[in-house]
Design an enzyme around this catalytic site. Structure first.
Site, PDB file in Angstrom:
ATOM      1  N   ASP A  70      -7.655  -2.424  14.160  1.00 20.58           N
ATOM      2  CA  ASP A  70      -8.850  -2.691  13.649  1.00 20.58           C
ATOM      3  C   ASP A  70      -9.185  -3.913  12.845  1.00 20.58           C
ATOM      4  O   ASP A  70     -10.181  -4.363  12.057  1.00 20.58           O
ATOM      5  CB  ASP A  70      -9.620  -1.490  12.830  1.00 20.58           C
ATOM      6  CG  ASP A  70      -8.989  -1.213  11.712  1.00 20.58           C
ATOM      7  OD1 ASP A  70      -8.020  -1.707  11.555  1.00 20.58           O
ATOM      8  OD2 ASP A  70      -9.364  -0.149  11.094  1.00 20.58           O
ATOM      9  N   HIS A  89      -7.167  -4.235  10.083  1.00 21.98           N
ATOM     10  CA  HIS A  89      -6.694  -4.137   8.436  1.00 21.98           C
ATOM     11  C   HIS A  89      -5.602  -4.819   8.129  1.00 21.98           C
ATOM     12  O   HIS A  89      -4.769  -5.028   8.875  1.00 21.98           O
ATOM     13  CB  HIS A  89      -6.865  -2.615   8.193  1.00 21.98           C
ATOM     14  CG  HIS A  89      -5.771  -1.903   8.804  1.00 21.98           C
ATOM     15  ND1 HIS A  89      -6.013  -1.083   9.689  1.00 21.98           N
ATOM     16  CD2 HIS A  89      -4.513  -1.871   8.551  1.00 21.98           C
ATOM     17  CE1 HIS A  89      -4.590  -0.097   9.901  1.00 21.98           C
ATOM     18  NE2 HIS A  89      -3.653  -1.042   9.144  1.00 21.98           N
ATOM     19  N   ASP A 117       0.787  -1.383  -0.140  1.00 20.51           N
ATOM     20  CA  ASP A 117       0.163   0.007   0.061  1.00 20.51           C
ATOM     21  C   ASP A 117       0.757   1.154  -0.030  1.00 20.51           C
ATOM     22  O   ASP A 117       2.092   1.137   0.300  1.00 20.51           O
ATOM     23  CB  ASP A 117      -0.955   0.056   1.201  1.00 20.51           C
ATOM     24  CG  ASP A 117      -0.300  -0.531   2.553  1.00 20.51           C
ATOM     25  OD1 ASP A 117       0.884  -0.588   2.647  1.00 20.51           O
ATOM     26  OD2 ASP A 117      -0.926  -0.556   3.515  1.00 20.51           O
ATOM     27  N   GLU A 152      -9.410  -1.625   5.147  1.00 25.20           N
ATOM     28  CA  GLU A 152     -10.194  -1.300   6.354  1.00 25.20           C
ATOM     29  C   GLU A 152     -11.709  -2.243   6.473  1.00 25.20           C
ATOM     30  O   GLU A 152     -11.972  -2.644   5.701  1.00 25.20           O
ATOM     31  CB  GLU A 152     -10.373   0.108   6.397  1.00 25.20           C
ATOM     32  CG  GLU A 152      -9.213   0.822   6.295  1.00 25.20           C
ATOM     33  CD  GLU A 152      -8.655   1.199   7.730  1.00 25.20           C
ATOM     34  OE1 GLU A 152      -8.987   0.092   8.541  1.00 25.20           O
ATOM     35  OE2 GLU A 152      -7.935   2.030   7.862  1.00 25.20           O
TER      36      GLU A 152
HETATM   37  C1  GLP Z   1      -0.276   0.246   8.405  1.00 22.85           C
HETATM   38  C2  GLP Z   1      -0.033  -0.533   7.350  1.00 22.85           C
HETATM   39  C3  GLP Z   1      -0.209  -1.825   7.669  1.00 22.85           C
HETATM   40  C4  GLP Z   1       0.251  -2.176   8.989  1.00 22.85           C
HETATM   41  C5  GLP Z   1      -0.310  -1.407  10.082  1.00 22.85           C
HETATM   42  C6  GLP Z   1       0.186  -1.951  11.358  1.00 22.85           C
HETATM   43  O1  GLP Z   1      -1.517   0.875   8.649  1.00 22.85           O
HETATM   44  N1  GLP Z   1      -0.733   0.152   6.135  1.00 22.85           N
HETATM   45  O2  GLP Z   1       0.125  -2.709   6.550  1.00 22.85           O
HETATM   46  O3  GLP Z   1      -0.045  -3.686   9.071  1.00 22.85           O
HETATM   47  O4  GLP Z   1      -0.032  -0.257   9.887  1.00 22.85           O
HETATM   48  O5  GLP Z   1       1.414  -1.270  11.655  1.00 22.85           O
HETATM   49  P1  GLP Z   1       2.123  -1.712  12.891  1.00 22.85           P
HETATM   50  O6  GLP Z   1       3.057  -2.636  12.574  1.00 22.85           O
HETATM   51  O7  GLP Z   1       2.862  -0.494  13.112  1.00 22.85           O
HETATM   52  O8  GLP Z   1       1.299  -1.748  14.126  1.00 22.85           O
END
Ligand code: GLP
Length: 236
Positions: A136, A138, A67, A143
């Site tokens: 959440d 995702h 993404d 989402e």
């Molecule tokens: C972002 C990314 C996701 C990732 C998520 C969790 O929103 N788009 O791909 O899994 O963050 O991040 P973290 O690893 O910092 O908890």
């Protein structure tokens, strides 16, 4: 599904890096699906160490990222392209021309989504997809929604995601409200999936995703239908 619980973030990072390293050693021309966020940082650090030590060679690897934020150019230090360049690509011997991140600055994000899906298809799909998980549920930026979206598409970020990701920006207002993300088709068609989750605050959503009903309200729950998923979880 293989569910591996480890004691520390360091152990999680080592496990995940070993799984990715094994993939690249067994198939040097692997297509790796890569993720951003704070969780994979330790994994990427370990991979760089293995590469430096001559244990894993990324010369023939291609990568496709999940993404990108809308409107952030690759030289913006909050963009996911910048994150990948600085936290992994610069530290390993991957050919930068074989690293792909969706273009969040494309004028037509729907067209960019089609281009990205075509690109993944032409690469023969993803061999190993690394995923983190949002609070959440995702994955990528898919989402909670009424439906699972198949294609790479534009998304409005959930207020809770904006809140969670604000820690990387000077203020919450600077977090882009939209993003482009790989959809469930490319993720679910990956031959193998490796999801990493770290911290007590992720325990509830990990439980719901892998042991609860499959619903687009918890996007990661679709992974229960994938034939080859490994989850590495650390409560640290
Ligand atoms: C972002 C990314 C996701 C990732 C998520 C969790 O929103 N788009 O791909 O899994 O963050 O991040 P973290 O690893 O910092 O908890």
């Amino acid at each position: 599904m293989k569910f591996i619980t480890v004691k520390s973030y360091d152990e999680l990072s080592k496990k995940a890096a070993n799984i990715i390293a094994a993939q690249v050693i067994l198939k040097p021309c692997s297509v790796l699906g890569l993720a951003t966020g704070s969780t994979p940082l330790g994994t990427y650090k370990k991979l760089a160490e293995y590469n430096k030590a001559g244990d894993v060679d990324f010369a023939d690897v291609t990568s496709v990222n999940l993404d990108e934020y809308q409107g952030l150019k690759g030289d913006n230090d909050q963009s996911y392209r910048y994150f990948m360049d600085n936290n992994l690509f610069k530290n390993i011997n991957i050919d930068i021309n074989k690293t792909f991140v969706p273009d969040g600055c494309a004028v037509d994000l729907a067209k960019e989504g089609q281009r990205y899906d075509e690109l993944i298809k032409n690469l023969g799909g993803i061999d190993l997809q690394l995923l983190g998980i949002g609070l959440d549920g995702h994955i990528g930026f898919n989402e909670p929604d009424e439906v699972f979206t198949k294609e790479t598409h534009e998304v409005e970020l959930d207020p809770s995601t904006i809140e969670a990701n604000a820690r990387f920006f000077a203020s919450k207002d600077e977090v882009p409200k939209k993003a482009i993300t790989m959809g469930m088709m490319s993720i679910m068609q990956a031959k193998k999936i490796l999801l990493i989750a770290n911290g007590k605050n992720k325990k509830d959503i990990v439980e719901k995703s892998f042991f609860g009903p499959i619903t687009p309200q918890i996007p990661a729950s679709i992974l229960q239908l994938h034939p080859d998923v490994t989850v590495v979880f650390s409560e640290e």
